[in-house]
Design an enzyme around this catalytic site. Sequence first.
Site, short mmCIF file in Angstrom:
data_model
loop_
_atom_site.label_atom_id
_atom_site.label_comp_id
_atom_site.label_asym_id
_atom_site.label_seq_id
_atom_site.Cartn_x
_atom_site.Cartn_y
_atom_site.Cartn_z
N GLY A 22 0.78 -1.23 0.00
CA GLY A 22 0.00 0.00 0.00
C GLY A 22 0.82 1.27 0.00
CE LYS A 23 6.54 0.32 -2.09
NZ LYS A 23 5.93 -1.04 -2.18
CE LYS A 45 6.95 2.52 -7.95
NZ LYS A 45 6.49 1.88 -6.71
CB SER A 49 8.61 -3.64 -12.94
OG SER A 49 8.56 -4.10 -11.59
CG ASP A 59 2.96 1.70 -8.19
OD1 ASP A 59 1.82 1.19 -8.20
OD2 ASP A 59 3.95 1.12 -7.70
N GLY A 121 9.22 3.85 -3.20
CA GLY A 121 10.10 2.75 -3.60
C GLY A 121 9.37 1.66 -4.35
CB ALA A 122 10.21 -0.84 -6.60
N GLY A 123 8.60 -2.34 -3.86
CA GLY A 123 8.71 -3.43 -2.90
C GLY A 123 9.33 -2.97 -1.60
#
Length: 248
Positions: A22-23, A45, A49, A59, A121-123
């Site tokens: 839920g970022k 961002k 991906s 996103d 971020g990503a993950g």
Amino acid sequence: MNKANNETLRGLFVTGTDTGIGKTVITAAITATLRAEGLNAGVWKPIQSGAPLGSGLTDAERLLKSTGINERPEAVAPFTFEAPLTPMLAARQAGVNLTLQEIIAAGLPLTKRFEALLIEGAGGVAVPLTDDALIVDLISELRVPALIVARSGLGTINHTLLTASFLRDRGVPIVGVILNVGESTEPYDDPSVATNAQLIEQYSGLKVLGRFPRLTDEATSETLIHNVRRTIQLAPIKEAFAVQTIGG
């Protein structure tokens, strides 16, 4: 690791304890609220991906739609890859070999257009970003504080403490933790929810800034702002926006 040229960045890095935590909704909600209070806050961002730009599913597109920011998605997300893989592998599959400095340089124009940036971020923090860097290395290189987004249910204590430990090991200051009920797959009657915030604070020394609720309606700016003001302590987040020097 070579440092980037000296640039000032007033920002906050929104990271998570996992992917799908839920970022994006938290980043959008905080950004929309800060903008409503008069701060010209933008979103970045650095890499994403899983979907192509133009699909409305990335996103970056979700961030712009939810905040009402008039910016091009490709400027907010300079590197987008379709494969639903970790950024390093998604880029490699597309024939791109990224470096940390290229990723940072691609986002620097946003610092000229906005007073502050919410960087998503990503993950999680240990996700591979390039051949020799993880997400935590990007946060460290940007020299901005981090905000941890975690789920609210069973297991979140372990994930949150590990994330905090990893950030601290790299010298990254942490503003606090937001528990996101909205992205949780846990049942409504999960008994751990009542004590998770207190135990995270007890064992990590971090402040849990609130529990963002499950949203039943479309996440409009108005809805996000209302829920941030109702459930999240914004003061520590506002205090985090000190000017940093990238590579200084």
